[in-house]
Design a protein around this motif. Structure first.
Motif, PDB file in Angstrom:
ATOM      1  N   ARG A 137       0.825  -1.218   0.000  1.00 34.78           N
ATOM      2  CA  ARG A 137       0.000   0.000   0.000  1.00 34.78           C
ATOM      3  C   ARG A 137       0.851   1.255   0.000  1.00 34.78           C
ATOM      4  O   ARG A 137       0.581   2.200  -0.695  1.00 34.78           O
ATOM      5  N   SER A 165       0.299   0.538  -4.700  1.00 33.38           N
ATOM      6  CA  SER A 165      -1.072   0.741  -5.171  1.00 33.38           C
ATOM      7  C   SER A 165      -1.534   2.173  -4.869  1.00 33.38           C
ATOM      8  O   SER A 165      -2.333   2.739  -5.598  1.00 33.38           O
ATOM      9  N   GLU A 166      -0.946   2.781  -3.795  1.00 30.11           N
ATOM     10  CA  GLU A 166      -1.304   4.161  -3.436  1.00 30.11           C
ATOM     11  C   GLU A 166      -1.010   5.152  -4.562  1.00 30.11           C
ATOM     12  O   GLU A 166      -1.697   6.136  -4.741  1.00 30.11           O
TER      13      GLU A 166
END
Ligand SMILES: Cc1cc2nc3c(=O)[nH]c(=O)nc-3n(C[C@H](O)[C@H](O)[C@H](O)COP(=O)(O)OP(=O)(O)OC[C@H]3O[C@@H](n4cnc5c(N)ncnc54)[C@H](O)[C@@H]3O)c2cc1C
Ligand code: FES
Length: 347
Positions: A137, A165-166
């Motif tokens: 993340r 993914s951020e």
């Protein structure tokens, strides 16, 4: 066998490295996992995160799940010198034979078996191209970045691609699918959450020319799936289509799910340490003799596991491998450790 907690340390804010000393030698291949339990408690699976070493110690990377019956309790209550029950090595996830490129897709602690594989493979002489995609993340979560960074500097045939993914770079499988040049010649290994491993299978195998044998995965399926509880309830009786007799107790269940999931939805506390992947044997049931010919036969994987388990016979089956269909209306099975009167399950 028993294993003693040798040491443990935080690798990131929610991942802890746990070093265990098994009391007997554990001959595992990088990629395999063990099941581990505090005495009398439910076991959980964890992959070995380092290659086998001469001191016979094993390293696990345990992510903390709030309220998790193993991870949270272990992090709060365990002390150096505590003993655990471990079973293993388990699983068939391994670095593939051959000479073509290898692509590794990991999410979260799904990096663990890859670290074990890379530690053993990179030290060898093979110059096989290996690319590791690791999804997290945010930046701070890449807890083994220094190890992987050292390998990148040291081995020209190894490439590391962190996927945040951020930052909107998509998922590991999306990025890998865009970057892989000739997938037909490539082995793809995926490890981590089941959504990623399933999606990777769909991308790299289903509807492509790539043989299934070029793809392998280990999904970290939770032993306790929150959705089970949601599906248990009065509604399930209304949707009944198939009658199952569990230790003589009649259960009405909708068709379509595996027997394991059907039992769980009915709140029968059957175990499923490997999450239904035919590699732990904890979901064992005995078919009633009348049903031995009527239930679809075992796959090779199921047969292999059954042949290794103690106390199994011709009527033994893995409930995770039986799909409940209309043809199985009236199926009668026994869970040897389940008492339907007290609704207790002894491990
Ligand atoms: C083959 C295999 C290898 C594994 N290897 C590792 C490993 O190397 N490192 C590691 O950290 N874990 C690994 N796991 C997952 C691990 O076995 C446990 O499922 C996990 O640590 C949670 O166990 P727990 O007892 O702490 O939580 P539980 O008591 O089982 O669950 C507590 C709560 O957390 C939720 N939860 C737990 N896991 C998940 C999840 N994945 N996704 C969404 N919700 C979840 C549950 O729904 C529940 O509400 C592996 C699983 C398998 C099947
Ligand atoms: S749940 Fe592990 S073999 Fe069925």
């Amino acid at each position: 066998m028993r294993a003693t907690l040798h040491s443990s340390q935080w690798l990131s804010r929610d991942v802890r490295e746990v070093i265990l000393s098994p009391h007997k030698s554990l001959n595992y291949r990088p990629g395999q996992y063990i099941s581990i339990a505090r005495t009398g408690r439910e076991p959980r699976c964890y992959s070995m995160a380092r290659a086998p070493s001469s001191d016979n110690r094993i390293a696990l990377h345990v992510r903390r799940w709030p309220g998790g019956s193993f991870s949270d309790v272990m992090m709060n209550e365990s002390r150096i010198g505590d003993e655990f029950d471990i079973t293993g090595p388990l699983g068939a996830f391994a670095f593939p034979e051959g000479a073509g490129p290898v692509v590794m897709l990991a999410t979260g602690t799904g990096i663990a078996p890859f670290l074990a594989m890379l530690e053993s493979v990179l030290a060898g002489n093979a110059m096989r191209p290996i690319t590791l995609y690791w999804g997290m993340r945010n930046e701070d979560d890449f807890y083994a970045r220094h190890v992987v960074g050292d390998w990148t500097a040291q081995f020209q045939h190894f490439r590391f691609v962190p996927v945040l993914s951020e930052l909107g770079s998509g998922y590991v499988q999306d990025l890998a699918a865009r970057e892989i040049g000739d997938p037909a010649n490539t082995h793809v290994l995926a490890c981590g959450n089941a959504r990623m491993t399933d999606d990777a299978f769909a991308r790299f195998v289903t509807g492509t020319e790539i043989p299934v044998a070029s793809f392998a995965s280990d999904a970290f399926v939770p032993a306790k799936d929150g959705s089970d509880a949601a599906e248990t309830g009065p509604d399930s009786e209304a949707k009944s289509a198939v009658r199952l007799f569990i230790n003589g107790q009649c259960l009405h269940a909708p068709a379509g799910e595996t027997l394991l999931r059907t039992l769980k939805v009915a709140a029968i506390p059957v175990m499923s340490v490997c999450g239904g992947k035919a590699s732990c044997g904890t979901c064992l049931v005995e078919l009633d003799a009348d049903w031995s010919e009527r239930v679809p036969p075992c796959s090779r994987t199921e047969r292999n596991l059954l042949s290794c388990l103690p106390d199994t016979g011709p009527l033994s089956r893995l409930s995770c491998q039986i799909r409940v269909t209309q043809d199985l209306d009236g199926l009668a099975v026994r869970l040897s450790s389940y008492n339907p009167t007290t609704k207790e399950f002894s491990v």
